[in-house]
Design an enzyme around this catalytic site. Structure first.
Site, PDB file in Angstrom:
ATOM      1  N   GLY A   7       0.895  -1.135  -0.076  1.00 30.36           N
ATOM      2  CA  GLY A   7       0.008  -0.061   0.070  1.00 30.36           C
ATOM      3  C   GLY A   7       0.917   1.252   0.027  1.00 30.36           C
ATOM      4  N   TYR A   8       2.014   1.327   0.827  1.00 32.14           N
ATOM      5  CA  TYR A   8       2.740   2.415   0.866  1.00 32.14           C
ATOM      6  C   TYR A   8       3.115   2.661  -0.326  1.00 32.14           C
ATOM      7  CZ  TYR A   8       7.067   4.796   2.317  1.00 32.14           C
ATOM      8  OH  TYR A   8       8.105   5.788   2.530  1.00 32.14           O
TER       9      TYR A   8
END
Ligand SMILES: NC(=O)c1ccc[n+]([C@@H]2O[C@H](COP(=O)([O-])OP(=O)(O)OC[C@H]3O[C@@H](n4cnc5c(N)ncnc54)[C@H](OP(=O)(O)O)[C@@H]3O)[C@@H](O)[C@H]2O)c1
Length: 241
Positions: free
Chosen positions: A144-145
């Site tokens: 996600g990051y």
């Protein structure tokens, strides 16, 4: 005495990297405004502003305050990002967690949309986005990051293409693991395990420090010729981008 150099806005100024960038730009003569959610003071800044970049009215007001107090923003360094959610596999990512991470990209776009028109009028400007090496080398639990950072970097490269004719440069600094020797953080178990793996990949004896990242930012701010570039500040870890 307050310096009379270019006005620089550093978003995410209270983290270790943001603080180092504020110090470095200030010592290069810029009048640096430090923006963060808390608005905490940062050494070297001429003003510290509290602003949640997720609130577009607050962002607009903060930039208006900078412009009316110091003049048009010539340098934007965006080191702000929501706390990274690390350790969750992509297949287990909730929509909320992904949206939280992607809010960092939306904030970058909003900052650029608010500030770049003023740079166009000036006929010059510098935008530096602090991404992360993980956008180009997947590590488990960082999807996600990394997706958010990759999107921010792509936006920045498009900005470079579109705004070059107006004399505005836009570049990316992508740190790998960064260790602050002045105040080392206790890493999570997940981060500690990844750190051990990354220690095998770097060629230098130590991971880069926040000052090393700031050094790359300052290079990009100083140069009128570098645009659309990514500087990988990894301590020698090869990144096949
Ligand atoms: N440290 C590393 O090892 C590393 C490695 C690669 C990439 N990076 C990237 O480098 C940048 C700086 O990292 P760091 O470790 O110095 O940062 P950090 O300690 O996580 O601090 C984040 C900064 O962003 C601000 N921020 C977060 N959400 C915000 C929002 N909605 N509105 C306004 N400000 C917001 C925080 O303000 P408050 O303090 O007020 O919340 C703080 O100033 C980040 O983008 C990070 O992803 C870091």
């Amino acid at each position: 005495m307050t310096p009379a150099g270019p006005v620089a806005l550093v978003a995410g100024a209270t983290g270790p990297i943001g603080r180092a960038v504020v110090r470095a730009l200030a010592s290069d003569g810029a009048r640096v405004v430090a923006l963060s959610r808390s608005g905490d003071q940062v050494r070297g800044c001429v003003q510290a502003l509290a602003c949640d970049l997720g609130d577009r009215t607050a962002l607009d007001d903060a930039v208006s305050t900078v412009e009316s107090t110091w003049g048009p923003v010539e340098v934007l360094v965006n080191a702000a990002h929501p706390p990274p959610e690390l350790g969750t596999a992509v297949a287990d990512l909730s929509a909320r967690v992904l949206a939280d991470q992607l809010a960092g990209v939306a904030a970058h776009a909003a900052l650029c949309a608010r500030i770049v028109p003023g740079m166009r009028l000036l006929g010059r400007g510098r935008v530096v986005y602090v991404a992360g090496a993980s956008m180009a080398r997947p590590l488990p639990g960082g999807g996600g990051y990394a997706a958010a950072k990759a999107a921010g970097a792509v936006l920045t490269r498009h900005l470079a293409l579109e705004e070059g004719p107006a004399g505005i440069t836009a570049n990316v600094v992508a740190p790998g693991r960064v260790v602050d020797p002045a105040s080392p953080r206790e890493p999570s178990a997940h981060a500690a395990a990844l750190g051990q793996e990354l220690a095998q990949r770097i060629t230098l004896p130590t991971f880069p420090s926040p000052d090393d990242v700031a050094c790359a930012v300052c290079l990009l701010v100083a140069s009128p010729a570098l645009t659309g570039q990514t500087i990988w500040v990894t301590g020698g870890e090869p990144i096949a981008a």
